[in-house]
Design a protein around this motif. Structure first.
Motif, PDB file in Angstrom:
ATOM      1  N   ALA A  79     -28.790  -1.827  12.333  1.00 57.20           N
ATOM      2  CA  ALA A  79     -27.487  -2.094  12.426  1.00 57.20           C
ATOM      3  C   ALA A  79     -26.628  -2.300  11.206  1.00 57.20           C
ATOM      4  O   ALA A  79     -26.492  -3.607  10.622  1.00 57.20           O
ATOM      5  CB  ALA A  79     -27.402  -3.304  13.570  1.00 57.20           C
ATOM      6  N   ILE A  80     -25.986  -1.059  10.539  1.00 52.68           N
ATOM      7  CA  ILE A  80     -25.141  -1.452   9.342  1.00 52.68           C
ATOM      8  C   ILE A  80     -23.823  -1.755  10.022  1.00 52.68           C
ATOM      9  O   ILE A  80     -23.078  -2.423   9.243  1.00 52.68           O
ATOM     10  CB  ILE A  80     -25.199  -0.059   8.603  1.00 52.68           C
ATOM     11  N   TYR A  81     -23.534  -1.612  11.008  1.00 51.83           N
ATOM     12  CA  TYR A  81     -22.129  -1.767  11.559  1.00 51.83           C
ATOM     13  C   TYR A  81     -22.189  -2.167  13.238  1.00 51.83           C
ATOM     14  O   TYR A  81     -22.612  -1.315  13.810  1.00 51.83           O
ATOM     15  CB  TYR A  81     -21.094  -0.737  11.176  1.00 51.83           C
ATOM     16  N   ARG A  82     -21.674  -3.275  13.612  1.00 52.08           N
ATOM     17  CA  ARG A  82     -21.653  -3.665  14.862  1.00 52.08           C
ATOM     18  C   ARG A  82     -20.468  -4.444  15.198  1.00 52.08           C
ATOM     19  O   ARG A  82     -20.170  -5.616  14.737  1.00 52.08           O
ATOM     20  CB  ARG A  82     -22.835  -4.553  15.155  1.00 52.08           C
ATOM     21  N   PRO A  83     -19.631  -3.854  15.999  1.00 53.69           N
ATOM     22  CA  PRO A  83     -18.432  -4.595  16.482  1.00 53.69           C
ATOM     23  C   PRO A  83     -18.601  -5.722  17.082  1.00 53.69           C
ATOM     24  O   PRO A  83     -19.782  -5.727  17.911  1.00 53.69           O
ATOM     25  CB  PRO A  83     -17.477  -3.609  17.336  1.00 53.69           C
ATOM     26  N   ASN A  84     -17.899  -6.862  17.128  1.00 52.54           N
ATOM     27  CA  ASN A  84     -18.154  -8.100  17.832  1.00 52.54           C
ATOM     28  C   ASN A  84     -18.029  -8.027  19.244  1.00 52.54           C
ATOM     29  O   ASN A  84     -16.996  -7.068  19.954  1.00 52.54           O
ATOM     30  CB  ASN A  84     -17.095  -9.168  17.667  1.00 52.54           C
ATOM     31  N   SER A  86     -41.171  -7.400  20.167  1.00 49.77           N
ATOM     32  CA  SER A  86     -40.270  -6.770  19.128  1.00 49.77           C
ATOM     33  C   SER A  86     -38.786  -6.661  19.746  1.00 49.77           C
ATOM     34  O   SER A  86     -38.603  -6.255  20.800  1.00 49.77           O
ATOM     35  CB  SER A  86     -40.636  -5.297  18.836  1.00 49.77           C
ATOM     36  N   ILE A  87     -37.892  -7.448  19.119  1.00 50.37           N
ATOM     37  CA  ILE A  87     -36.712  -7.708  19.855  1.00 50.37           C
ATOM     38  C   ILE A  87     -35.701  -6.664  18.996  1.00 50.37           C
ATOM     39  O   ILE A  87     -35.327  -6.682  17.935  1.00 50.37           O
ATOM     40  CB  ILE A  87     -36.091  -9.224  19.564  1.00 50.37           C
ATOM     41  N   PRO A  88     -35.020  -5.639  19.873  1.00 50.45           N
ATOM     42  CA  PRO A  88     -34.131  -4.648  19.242  1.00 50.45           C
ATOM     43  C   PRO A  88     -32.988  -5.734  18.700  1.00 50.45           C
ATOM     44  O   PRO A  88     -32.426  -6.643  19.180  1.00 50.45           O
ATOM     45  CB  PRO A  88     -33.862  -3.996  20.356  1.00 50.45           C
ATOM     46  N   VAL A  89     -32.171  -4.721  18.015  1.00 47.09           N
ATOM     47  CA  VAL A  89     -30.782  -5.361  17.605  1.00 47.09           C
ATOM     48  C   VAL A  89     -29.918  -5.490  18.620  1.00 47.09           C
ATOM     49  O   VAL A  89     -29.876  -4.714  19.554  1.00 47.09           O
ATOM     50  CB  VAL A  89     -30.348  -4.281  16.431  1.00 47.09           C
ATOM     51  N   ASN A  90     -29.109  -6.538  18.622  1.00 47.96           N
ATOM     52  CA  ASN A  90     -28.279  -7.016  19.394  1.00 47.96           C
ATOM     53  C   ASN A  90     -28.950  -7.250  20.942  1.00 47.96           C
ATOM     54  O   ASN A  90     -28.346  -6.782  21.919  1.00 47.96           O
ATOM     55  CB  ASN A  90     -27.195  -5.863  19.715  1.00 47.96           C
ATOM     56  N   VAL A 101     -34.308 -18.936  24.524  1.00 51.94           N
ATOM     57  CA  VAL A 101     -33.893 -17.780  24.480  1.00 51.94           C
ATOM     58  C   VAL A 101     -33.828 -17.276  22.937  1.00 51.94           C
ATOM     59  O   VAL A 101     -33.248 -18.048  22.205  1.00 51.94           O
ATOM     60  CB  VAL A 101     -32.475 -17.423  24.840  1.00 51.94           C
ATOM     61  N   VAL A 102     -34.535 -16.229  22.748  1.00 50.61           N
ATOM     62  CA  VAL A 102     -34.710 -15.865  21.140  1.00 50.61           C
ATOM     63  C   VAL A 102     -33.782 -14.681  20.872  1.00 50.61           C
ATOM     64  O   VAL A 102     -34.278 -13.659  21.609  1.00 50.61           O
ATOM     65  CB  VAL A 102     -36.315 -15.393  20.993  1.00 50.61           C
ATOM     66  N   PHE A 103     -32.820 -14.812  20.063  1.00 50.39           N
ATOM     67  CA  PHE A 103     -31.765 -13.603  20.053  1.00 50.39           C
ATOM     68  C   PHE A 103     -31.760 -13.039  18.575  1.00 50.39           C
ATOM     69  O   PHE A 103     -32.294 -13.959  17.681  1.00 50.39           O
ATOM     70  CB  PHE A 103     -30.361 -14.090  20.362  1.00 50.39           C
ATOM     71  N   ASN A 104     -31.494 -11.937  18.577  1.00 48.61           N
ATOM     72  CA  ASN A 104     -31.390 -11.010  17.371  1.00 48.61           C
ATOM     73  C   ASN A 104     -30.135 -10.291  17.300  1.00 48.61           C
ATOM     74  O   ASN A 104     -29.925  -9.300  17.731  1.00 48.61           O
ATOM     75  CB  ASN A 104     -32.810  -9.908  17.329  1.00 48.61           C
ATOM     76  N   ASN A 105     -29.431 -10.939  16.273  1.00 51.13           N
ATOM     77  CA  ASN A 105     -28.021 -10.338  15.995  1.00 51.13           C
ATOM     78  C   ASN A 105     -28.048  -9.978  14.631  1.00 51.13           C
ATOM     79  O   ASN A 105     -27.118  -9.679  13.881  1.00 51.13           O
ATOM     80  CB  ASN A 105     -26.771 -11.241  16.159  1.00 51.13           C
ATOM     81  N   THR A 106     -29.411  -9.792  13.816  1.00 53.68           N
ATOM     82  CA  THR A 106     -29.417  -9.195  12.616  1.00 53.68           C
ATOM     83  C   THR A 106     -29.168  -7.626  12.600  1.00 53.68           C
ATOM     84  O   THR A 106     -28.932  -7.125  13.483  1.00 53.68           O
ATOM     85  CB  THR A 106     -30.871  -9.556  12.188  1.00 53.68           C
ATOM     86  N   SER A 107     -29.477  -7.456  11.350  1.00 53.44           N
ATOM     87  CA  SER A 107     -29.228  -5.718  11.344  1.00 53.44           C
ATOM     88  C   SER A 107     -30.417  -4.872  11.329  1.00 53.44           C
ATOM     89  O   SER A 107     -30.557  -3.697  11.146  1.00 53.44           O
ATOM     90  CB  SER A 107     -28.609  -5.338   9.880  1.00 53.44           C
ATOM     91  N   ASN A 108     -31.669  -5.685  11.609  1.00 54.43           N
ATOM     92  CA  ASN A 108     -32.879  -4.679  11.946  1.00 54.43           C
ATOM     93  C   ASN A 108     -33.605  -5.284  13.035  1.00 54.43           C
ATOM     94  O   ASN A 108     -33.366  -6.475  13.460  1.00 54.43           O
ATOM     95  CB  ASN A 108     -33.722  -4.758  10.846  1.00 54.43           C
ATOM     96  N   ALA A 109     -34.382  -4.657  13.822  1.00 52.44           N
ATOM     97  CA  ALA A 109     -35.323  -5.051  14.953  1.00 52.44           C
ATOM     98  C   ALA A 109     -36.374  -6.173  14.121  1.00 52.44           C
ATOM     99  O   ALA A 109     -36.415  -6.279  13.116  1.00 52.44           O
ATOM    100  CB  ALA A 109     -36.188  -3.809  15.184  1.00 52.44           C
ATOM    101  N   MET A 110     -36.632  -6.998  15.389  1.00 51.08           N
ATOM    102  CA  MET A 110     -37.279  -8.183  14.778  1.00 51.08           C
ATOM    103  C   MET A 110     -38.295  -8.524  15.510  1.00 51.08           C
ATOM    104  O   MET A 110     -38.506  -8.686  16.812  1.00 51.08           O
ATOM    105  CB  MET A 110     -36.185  -9.562  14.841  1.00 51.08           C
ATOM    106  N   ASP A 111     -39.803  -8.641  15.022  1.00 53.48           N
ATOM    107  CA  ASP A 111     -40.821  -9.041  15.572  1.00 53.48           C
ATOM    108  C   ASP A 111     -40.970 -10.575  15.748  1.00 53.48           C
ATOM    109  O   ASP A 111     -40.842 -11.449  14.735  1.00 53.48           O
ATOM    110  CB  ASP A 111     -42.056  -8.365  14.818  1.00 53.48           C
ATOM    111  N   TRP A 112     -41.305 -11.193  16.772  1.00 56.12           N
ATOM    112  CA  TRP A 112     -41.722 -12.621  16.985  1.00 56.12           C
ATOM    113  C   TRP A 112     -42.812 -12.886  17.790  1.00 56.12           C
ATOM    114  O   TRP A 112     -43.125 -12.341  18.771  1.00 56.12           O
ATOM    115  CB  TRP A 112     -40.465 -13.318  17.608  1.00 56.12           C
TER     116      TRP A 112
END
Length: 436
Positions: free
Chosen positions: A282-287, A98-102, A55-66
């Motif tokens: 993603a400049i702001y993302r509540p937990n 391309s993995i979207p934010v969250n 499972v490749v997860f993306n909790n960063t502030s930008n979309a991620m390519d892998w």
């Protein structure tokens, strides 16, 4: 003071306040990306095939390519034995995502249990520190009922019979790019980099606005097409925790309207739009929340490259907050109004009367599926414009090809910069989108 001047001042103050608040939130946000491995079962005997799930997860502030590697190296260890190494092969499916934010994606590799293994095995992907437990005991001693394989077993890659052990020779391990210190992580690259300059350029450039080629409209022979890209000015030292300057981009978009039914097939008009902007998905993302807030802000120039009476140009600064919500079944709804402040408008000072000061944008996108977008502009005295688009991935059709089937509807003002003050009737076009 006129109402128009008051509105400009309020819009300017609102833009500054929004940018300041969101800028502060960007520094308070921490995020990460990663990959988690697991086995599809807890018992298998020598010669049997097991699957390694990731499972490749993306909790960063930008979309991620892998890009998922075609092969990974597994280490097998008993309580007393030296490690054995085998090759696991990726199960068929798309390798580049391309993995979207969250969000997250899943991959799977298959491997054969070495015939020399016995007892409880600690299994790990080489370079990753997570240990996975697999019981390889036979039926008599295993807690889970199973029987050892007899005769030839199946090759994990080709599903053909093989004889002997599945332990990989050194040259296969080297070809898989295995390392004792770094394994396949979302932010790492696989293989060698023969041209470092080109690799840096390729990693810094990415899609920006939609890229498409559509035909239809007037006499069903008018083409409208657009190319667009952005270039990241700084490469983050730590992609999981980018600094402010890591969000700076140069952008370029070019939109053309092409007359295919007249003599000589002339281009009616082309808009050239270079820009400089700052962006974070993603400049702001509540937990534990499906909501996250993005931001883009910058300056853009637009002109049609013509001279004399046909010359058109404009400049504007803008702030674009992006309100995103992750819906069930893998889709994202985005509301992204772009608030614009025009300056240096000597050639066409009444432009904003026809397009207004806000681009109202709404987008709904399925992961690897349907994409719907809408754009609405409200000018003075009922001068409105509407653009609707739909895109469907051709990989999910009988064509099984890259790109999207694209449909675009337009009605209103500013279909071209040259004719920004001329109203266009309903136009429907169909074509191919590379980026929806």
């Amino acid at each position: 003071m006129t109402d128009q001047i008051r509105w400009k001042q309020r819009l300017h103050r609102l833009s500054i306040m929004a940018f300041a608040i969101l800028f502060f939130l960007s520094w308070a946000h921490t995020a990460q990306a990663g990959i988690v491995y697991s086995l599809d079962r807890n018992h298998a005997t020598a010669g049997e095939t097991v699957h390694i799930n990731a499972v490749v997860f993306n909790n960063t502030s930008n979309a991620m390519d892998w890009v998922a590697p075609k092969t990974i190296v597994l280490q097998w260890r008993s309580e007393q034995g030296e490690p054995l190494r085998t090759i696991a092969h990726r199960v068929e499916g798309p390798s580049s995502v391309s993995i979207p934010v969250n969000n997250f994606v899943q991959f799977q590799w298959r491997a054969v249990v070495p015939q020399s293994t016995s007892g409880l095995q600690a299994v790990n992907v080489e370079g990753d520190g997570t240990l996975l437990a697999l019981d390889t005991n036979t039926l008599e001693s295993a807690r889970v009922a199973s029987v050892p394989a007899t005769g030839p077993v199946l090759d994990a890659e080709k599903s053909d019979p093989i004889y002997g052990d599945a332990v990989a020779p050194e040259h296969m391990v080297a070809q898989a790019g295995a390392s004792h210190t770094a394994g396949p992580a979302p932010i790492s690259s696989q293989g060698s980099t023969p041209n470092l300059g080109f690799e840096r350029f390729r990693n810094a450039i990415s899609p920006y606005e939609p890229v498409y080629f559509d035909v239809g409209g007037q006499d069903n022979r008018m083409a409208r097409f657009q190319i667009s890209l952005k270039y990241r000015l700084f490469t983050p030292d730590d992609p999981q925790h980018p600094s402010f300057v890591d969000g700076l981009y140069l952008g370029y978009t070019q939109t053309s309207l092409w007359d295919l039914h007249s003599d000589s097939n002339p281009f009616i008009d082309t808009s050239f739009k270079p820009s400089l902007f700052w962006r974070r998905d993603a400049i702001y993302r509540p937990n534990e929340s499906a909501f996250f807030l993005g931001l883009q802000s910058g300056v853009e120039h637009e002109s049609n490259g013509k001279s004399g009476e046909d010359s058109r140009s404009l400049n504007f600064a803008y702030v674009q907050p992006e309100f995103n919500y992750r819906l069930g079944h893998g889709s994202t709804l985005t509301f992204a109004p772009r608030l614009k402040h025009y300056f240096s408008m000597s050639e066409n000072p009444d432009y904003k009367d026809y397009v207004g000061n806000v681009d109202w944008k709404l987008r709904w996108a399925q992961d690897n599926g349907l994409v719907l977008t809408g754009l609405y502009r409200h000018g003075k005295e009922g001068r409105n414009s509407t653009q609707l688009e739909a895109a469907w991935p051709l990989k999910r059709t009988f064509l099984n090809m890259n790109g999207y089937f694209h449909v675009q509807y337009f009605k209103g003002y500013n279909e071209t910069l040259l004719g920004y003050d001329q109203k266009t009737g309903s136009q429907v076009r169909f074509g191919l989108a590379l980026v929806p």
